[in-house]
Design an enzyme around this catalytic site. Structure first.
Site, PDB file in Angstrom:
ATOM      1  N   GLN A 133       0.842  -1.201   0.000  1.00  0.00           N
ATOM      2  CA  GLN A 133       0.000   0.000   0.000  1.00  0.00           C
ATOM      3  C   GLN A 133       0.875   1.249   0.000  1.00  0.00           C
ATOM      4  O   GLN A 133       1.110   1.847   1.045  1.00  0.00           O
ATOM      5  CB  GLN A 133      -0.883  -0.031   1.250  1.00  0.00           C
ATOM      6  CG  GLN A 133      -1.829   1.118   1.383  1.00  0.00           C
ATOM      7  CD  GLN A 133      -3.139   0.860   0.707  1.00  0.00           C
ATOM      8  OE1 GLN A 133      -3.655  -0.236   0.799  1.00  0.00           O
ATOM      9  NE2 GLN A 133      -3.670   1.846   0.055  1.00  0.00           N
ATOM     10  N   PHE A 134       1.376   1.650  -1.163  1.00  0.00           N
ATOM     11  CA  PHE A 134       2.262   2.811  -1.230  1.00  0.00           C
ATOM     12  C   PHE A 134       1.571   4.092  -0.785  1.00  0.00           C
ATOM     13  O   PHE A 134       2.217   5.041  -0.340  1.00  0.00           O
ATOM     14  CB  PHE A 134       2.861   2.972  -2.634  1.00  0.00           C
ATOM     15  CG  PHE A 134       1.917   3.546  -3.658  1.00  0.00           C
ATOM     16  CD1 PHE A 134       1.876   4.908  -3.893  1.00  0.00           C
ATOM     17  CD2 PHE A 134       1.062   2.719  -4.383  1.00  0.00           C
ATOM     18  CE1 PHE A 134       1.008   5.441  -4.833  1.00  0.00           C
ATOM     19  CE2 PHE A 134       0.193   3.236  -5.318  1.00  0.00           C
ATOM     20  CZ  PHE A 134       0.161   4.606  -5.547  1.00  0.00           C
ATOM     21  N   THR A 135       0.242   4.143  -0.853  1.00  0.00           N
ATOM     22  CA  THR A 135      -0.477   5.366  -0.491  1.00  0.00           C
ATOM     23  C   THR A 135      -0.389   5.698   1.006  1.00  0.00           C
ATOM     24  O   THR A 135      -0.753   6.799   1.403  1.00  0.00           O
ATOM     25  CB  THR A 135      -1.955   5.302  -0.922  1.00  0.00           C
ATOM     26  OG1 THR A 135      -2.587   4.199  -0.278  1.00  0.00           O
ATOM     27  CG2 THR A 135      -2.073   5.166  -2.439  1.00  0.00           C
TER      28      THR A 135
END
Length: 148
Positions: A78-80
């Site tokens: 989950q890069f966000t």
């Protein structure tokens, strides 16, 4: 690294209308990898997650770790989680690790959890995923290795 850990009764991840990973009782983990993260961050998170006592014992107290309840893990990249929202209305993700750095660390994280004896299901790095879960409690814990 940032890990959002949700205690779940069940969780699954779907890609292109196909369930690619599902678990019953355990943790659904969203994992964000920072551009400065290393294997040391991976090892720290694995230790914290495997020993975290957030499952209820026979007295109803959060006193058991995931191994004690024979739980599983659904791990989702989950890069966000590294969104910077300080300026404007469009988040910046410049602090998130690039795929060439993030993928090996994400894989090391999952493999480390497996080596500790846990069943680990995953999504697919970079894919458009739909995640479903039944949050138990709800119990949600956030660990940031930058705060250790």
């Amino acid at each position: 690294m940032k890990a959002v850990i949700q205690r779940v009764k069940s969780a699954s991840v779907t890609i292109d209308d196909q369930i690619v990973g599902s678990i019953q009782q355990g943790f659904m983990i969203l994992l964000g990898i920072h551009e400065e993260d290393t294997k040391e961050d991976v090892d720290y998170l694995i230790r914290k997650i495997t020993m975290m006592r957030i499952f209820e014992d026979e007295a109803g107290k959060m006193n058991l770790n995931i191994e004690a309840v024979a739980g599983s893990i659904l791990s989702i990249s989950q890069f966000t989680l590294y969104a910077d929202t300080k300026k404007g209305n469009r988040p910046s993700f410049v602090k998130a690790a690039r795929p060439e750095q993030a993928i090996p660390l994400y894989e090391a994280f999952n493999e480390g959890l497996r080596q500790s004896g846990l069943q680990v299901e995953t999504g697919k790095f970079g894919a458009d995923m739909q995640v479903a879960l039944v949050n138990d409690g709800p119990v949600t814990i956030i660990i940031d290795t930058r705060d250790k």
